[in-house]
Design a protein around this motif. Structure first.
Motif, PDB file in Angstrom:
ATOM      1  N   ARG A  44       0.826  -1.214   0.000  1.00  0.00           N
ATOM      2  CA  ARG A  44       0.000   0.000   0.000  1.00  0.00           C
ATOM      3  C   ARG A  44       0.859   1.263   0.000  1.00  0.00           C
ATOM      4  O   ARG A  44       0.592   2.202  -0.770  1.00  0.00           O
ATOM      5  CB  ARG A  44      -0.952   0.015   1.195  1.00  0.00           C
ATOM      6  CG  ARG A  44      -1.897   1.192   1.172  1.00  0.00           C
ATOM      7  CD  ARG A  44      -2.800   1.151  -0.054  1.00  0.00           C
ATOM      8  NE  ARG A  44      -3.531   2.400  -0.202  1.00  0.00           N
ATOM      9  CZ  ARG A  44      -3.528   3.137  -1.315  1.00  0.00           C
ATOM     10  NH1 ARG A  44      -2.863   2.753  -2.382  1.00  0.00           N
ATOM     11  NH2 ARG A  44      -4.210   4.258  -1.361  1.00  0.00           N
ATOM     12  N   VAL A  75      -6.040  -4.046  -2.562  1.00  0.00           N
ATOM     13  CA  VAL A  75      -5.285  -3.289  -1.552  1.00  0.00           C
ATOM     14  C   VAL A  75      -5.480  -1.781  -1.704  1.00  0.00           C
ATOM     15  O   VAL A  75      -5.660  -1.071  -0.716  1.00  0.00           O
ATOM     16  CB  VAL A  75      -3.787  -3.670  -1.567  1.00  0.00           C
ATOM     17  CG1 VAL A  75      -2.965  -2.714  -0.724  1.00  0.00           C
ATOM     18  CG2 VAL A  75      -3.614  -5.082  -1.070  1.00  0.00           C
ATOM     19  N   LEU A  92      -3.151  -0.896   7.527  1.00  0.00           N
ATOM     20  CA  LEU A  92      -3.184  -0.168   6.255  1.00  0.00           C
ATOM     21  C   LEU A  92      -3.455   1.322   6.473  1.00  0.00           C
ATOM     22  O   LEU A  92      -2.845   2.168   5.818  1.00  0.00           O
ATOM     23  CB  LEU A  92      -4.226  -0.787   5.320  1.00  0.00           C
ATOM     24  CG  LEU A  92      -3.844  -2.156   4.754  1.00  0.00           C
ATOM     25  CD1 LEU A  92      -5.062  -2.858   4.167  1.00  0.00           C
ATOM     26  CD2 LEU A  92      -2.737  -2.022   3.725  1.00  0.00           C
ATOM     27  N   GLU A  96      -0.944   4.342   5.424  1.00  0.00           N
ATOM     28  CA  GLU A  96      -1.334   5.491   4.597  1.00  0.00           C
ATOM     29  C   GLU A  96      -1.017   6.806   5.293  1.00  0.00           C
ATOM     30  O   GLU A  96      -0.471   7.723   4.688  1.00  0.00           O
ATOM     31  CB  GLU A  96      -2.820   5.412   4.244  1.00  0.00           C
ATOM     32  CG  GLU A  96      -3.125   4.348   3.215  1.00  0.00           C
ATOM     33  CD  GLU A  96      -4.557   4.363   2.725  1.00  0.00           C
ATOM     34  OE1 GLU A  96      -5.368   5.191   3.205  1.00  0.00           O
ATOM     35  OE2 GLU A  96      -4.862   3.534   1.851  1.00  0.00           O
TER      36      GLU A  96
END
Length: 154
Positions: A44, A75, A92, A96
């Motif tokens: 990611r 993803v 995730l 990010e």
């Protein structure tokens, strides 16, 4: 049009750096975070940074770790799919936020951190942060020097 690499394998030009990178890799992977979660986080962050070499290696390593094509294809849209566990979603989201530091005044908001802390202990959180930082390190090396994804035939 594919761009040519400016330097071939930047890290390999500095053998002592490779030793340090291998120690970081080992540390991040020894803290108890599932390997497939680390691979998803790597993929990611690499997608966000547009690092073709790391997207390629991330997807391939995730497949070797047992990831399905369905999950790998999703993803980039993990929030809108049912394929990920709550712990993976928290990892995730942390990836990010930690990758997009300049996008907001509070780069990793408490709600992102607290959700990750619900699923991972302190050592695991430290390993996730270390792995995200390492991924971003490689993304920046590769993007700056235009490292292409390898061509795979067959």
């Amino acid at each position: 049009m594919a761009l040519e690499a400016r330097i071939q394998n930047t890290a390999a030009l500095f053998p002592d750096a490779v030793k340090g990178i291998n120690l970081i890799y080992k540390a991040a992977h020894s803290a108890g975070v599932p390997g497939n979660t680390l691979e998803l986080v790597h993929l990611r962050a690499s997608q966000i940074n547009g690092c073709s070499a790391c997207v390629d290696s991330g997807a391939r390593n995730a497949r070797k770790a047992g990831e399905t094509e369905e999950r790998l294809f999703a993803v980039a849209a993990w929030r809108e799919t049912p394929y990920f566990t709550d712990a993976e979603r928290a990892a995730l989201a942390l990836a990010e936020s930690a990758t997009r530091l300049a996008d907001r005044s509070d780069p990793v908001p408490d709600e992102v951190w607290d959700e990750a802390a619900r699923h991972f202990g302190e050592k695991e959180l430290a390993a996730l942060v270390l792995w995200i930082a390492t991924t971003n390190f490689f993304n920046r090396l590769n993007a700056t020097t235009r490292q292409p994804a390898p061509q795979h035939w067959g």
